[in-house]
Write a protein that holds these residues in place. Structure first.
Motif, PDB file in Angstrom:
ATOM      1  N   SER A  90      12.344  11.884  12.792  1.00  0.00           N
ATOM      2  CA  SER A  90      11.927  13.515  12.838  1.00  0.00           C
ATOM      3  C   SER A  90      10.787  13.750  13.543  1.00  0.00           C
ATOM      4  O   SER A  90       9.805  13.238  13.731  1.00  0.00           O
ATOM      5  N   THR A  91      10.951  15.097  14.153  1.00  0.00           N
ATOM      6  CA  THR A  91       9.619  15.722  14.856  1.00  0.00           C
ATOM      7  C   THR A  91       9.188  17.006  13.667  1.00  0.00           C
ATOM      8  O   THR A  91      10.116  17.779  13.357  1.00  0.00           O
ATOM      9  N   VAL A  92       7.854  17.067  13.605  1.00  0.00           N
ATOM     10  CA  VAL A  92       7.429  18.147  12.946  1.00  0.00           C
ATOM     11  C   VAL A  92       6.632  19.156  13.663  1.00  0.00           C
ATOM     12  O   VAL A  92       5.591  18.685  14.405  1.00  0.00           O
ATOM     13  N   THR A  93       7.010  20.619  13.751  1.00  0.00           N
ATOM     14  CA  THR A  93       6.421  21.506  14.830  1.00  0.00           C
ATOM     15  C   THR A  93       5.831  22.572  13.670  1.00  0.00           C
ATOM     16  O   THR A  93       6.497  22.997  12.971  1.00  0.00           O
ATOM     17  N   GLU A 121       2.921   9.711  11.063  1.00  0.00           N
ATOM     18  CA  GLU A 121       3.636   8.452  11.129  1.00  0.00           C
ATOM     19  C   GLU A 121       5.078   8.446  10.126  1.00  0.00           C
ATOM     20  O   GLU A 121       5.975   7.836  10.329  1.00  0.00           O
ATOM     21  N   HIS A 122       4.856   8.969   9.116  1.00  0.00           N
ATOM     22  CA  HIS A 122       6.114   9.161   8.190  1.00  0.00           C
ATOM     23  C   HIS A 122       7.230   9.931   8.958  1.00  0.00           C
ATOM     24  O   HIS A 122       8.395   9.572   8.711  1.00  0.00           O
ATOM     25  N   ALA A 123       7.132  10.994   9.775  1.00  0.00           N
ATOM     26  CA  ALA A 123       7.968  11.664  10.445  1.00  0.00           C
ATOM     27  C   ALA A 123       8.674  10.772  11.374  1.00  0.00           C
ATOM     28  O   ALA A 123       9.794  10.827  11.597  1.00  0.00           O
ATOM     29  N   GLU A 164      -3.759  19.927   9.224  1.00  0.00           N
ATOM     30  CA  GLU A 164      -4.075  18.599   8.769  1.00  0.00           C
ATOM     31  C   GLU A 164      -2.959  17.941   7.862  1.00  0.00           C
ATOM     32  O   GLU A 164      -2.673  16.804   7.950  1.00  0.00           O
ATOM     33  N   VAL A 165      -2.263  18.712   7.080  1.00  0.00           N
ATOM     34  CA  VAL A 165      -0.942  18.171   6.622  1.00  0.00           C
ATOM     35  C   VAL A 165       0.030  17.516   7.584  1.00  0.00           C
ATOM     36  O   VAL A 165       0.332  16.258   7.197  1.00  0.00           O
ATOM     37  N   CYS A 201       0.892  -1.153  -0.024  1.00  0.00           N
ATOM     38  CA  CYS A 201      -0.091   0.087  -0.221  1.00  0.00           C
ATOM     39  C   CYS A 201       0.775   1.319  -0.138  1.00  0.00           C
ATOM     40  O   CYS A 201       0.506   2.063  -0.733  1.00  0.00           O
ATOM     41  N   ARG A 202       1.897   1.434   0.886  1.00  0.00           N
ATOM     42  CA  ARG A 202       2.753   2.491   0.862  1.00  0.00           C
ATOM     43  C   ARG A 202       3.604   2.605  -0.542  1.00  0.00           C
ATOM     44  O   ARG A 202       3.616   3.843  -0.784  1.00  0.00           O
TER      45      ARG A 202
END
Length: 388
Positions: free
Chosen positions: A259-262, A252-254, A245-246, A206-207
């Motif tokens: 990585s962290t997304v802020t 999960e990808h991050a 929302e993005v 799926c990915r």
């Protein structure tokens, strides 16, 4: 063939006052001698050089002392000498009155130039051949310009064929890929469940399918952009909510990328944009950050003024080499070697097209010493005609 503006037939005009100093004939000879843009000289009936002007010295490299008395065949290439071209041209000029040809000629230093040559037979009142007048013009620059235009035309045609192929391939692949994705998702949603090993394989499939679908969609966008059929569907929404929302979709990808997304925002930032396209821009930038700067924090900052909003996407990775900073927004251009990272180098190209279609701009912040930092400016209201 082009005709030389200096017709050499006038070289054998006779003047009644030719013997007087300052006569028309003497002035004409002085004119011919001083011309520098054309090689103008006389040949005897056998083809040996009798006169030599400044243009001939400039074009061919010989002084008058070096070349007068020599045969004109000295200027021809070995290939032309082998097929006896000089004798053929002289014979044709004698038979027809004049002959014009283009071809490579040889200078004193051995270099070649592309020449337009006019040879005119000179005859007396009884029709007896007295010799020839020869005018040569250096057309090397014109030939080079024509070759460059031809090369450019071939290159443009190759690009057009490539874009046409990508468009056809993308459209042909989109439907079967979507069908495969639906089937794989259906397997994952079966109420009776799947064996854990099989489920893991289906999830990986799926990915992989999602990446293929994203690639095909990007190719379709490129096709729309190049054909001028790329349009926006603007509506009013809060940019902060859309970006949030993005970011949530990328959690999960991050995590997999380490990585962290802020996200930091001034609050509500509303405006009229194409929501799907703006989300696509943020998605492309986040994808790049998590791919090329995996293991480092990614930060998205939103701010606004009365007329514009600013979006900054930053990471702590190796950044973009200075040599690549001018071309990363072009089609099929990449800042990192393909052998190390996948992709076709289209994400930033599409992102720029979307932002500019909104009347905005996207730039790389070159002042920060570490990481990649992209800055997007979007007007809250599109100017007329900016939607394309």
């Amino acid at each position: 063939m082009t005709t030389s503006p200096l017709e050499p037939e006038i070289l054998h005009r006779e003047s009644a006052d030719a013997a007087r100093p300052g006569s028309m004939e003497e002035r004409f000879r002085a004119l011919v001698s001083s011309v520098k843009d054309y090689a103008i000289f006389m040949l005897d009936p056998s083809g040996r050089i009798e006169t030599w002007n400044a243009g001939a010295e400039r074009t061919k490299g010989y002084t008058a002392d070096e070349i007068v008395g020599q045969h004109m065949s000295r200027f021809y290439t070995p290939e032309d000498l082998e097929r006896r071209l000089p004798a053929t041209l002289l014979a044709q000029a004698e038979r027809e009155g004049r002959v014009e040809s283009e071809g490579w000629r040889v200078r004193k230093d051995g270099t070649r130039f592309w020449a337009d040559v006019v040879i005119t037979a000179l005859v007396d009142d009884c029709g007896k051949l007295m010799g020839y007048a020869k005018v040569t013009r250096d057309l090397t620059e014109r030939l080079r310009a024509q070759e460059e235009q031809l090369w450019l035309a071939h290159a443009e045609e190759a690009v057009r064929l490539r874009d046409e192929f990508l468009s056809i391939a993308a459209h042909e692949l989109r439907t079967p890929l979507s069908a495969v994705q639906l089937q794989l998702q259906g397997l994952l949603e079966r109420p009776e469940g799947l064996d854990p090993r099989i489920r893991s394989k289906v999830e990986r499939a799926c990915r992989s399918g999602e990446r293929l679908v994203a690639l095909v969609d990007t190719l379709m966008d490129v096709s729309r952009i190049t054909t001028g059929s790329f349009n926006l569907a603007p509506s009013r929404f809060d940019l902060t909510v859309a970006v949030q929302e993005v970011v949530e979709r990328f959690r999960e990808h991050a995590t997999r990328a380490g990585s962290t997304v802020t996200l930091r925002s001034d609050g509500v930032l509303d405006g009229r944009w194409d929501r799907l396209r703006i989300e696509q821009v943020i998605t492309n930038l986040l994808t790049n950050a998590l791919k090329y700067a995996a293991g480092t924090p990614v930060e998205i900052t939103l701010s606004g003024t009365e007329h514009d909003v600013m979006v900054t996407v930053s990471d702590g990775g190796p950044g973009i080499p200075e040599s690549a900073q001018e071309r990363i927004f072009l089609r099929f251009e990449r800042a990192a070697p393909m052998r190390n990272f996948g992709g076709l180098g289209l994400g930033l190209y599409v992102a720029r097209q979307i932002v500019e279609a909104h009347g905005g701009e996207i730039q790389l912040d070159r002042l920060r010493p570490k990481g990649a930092h992209f800055v997007i400016r979007l007007p809250r209201e599109q100017s007329p005609g900016s939607a394309g």
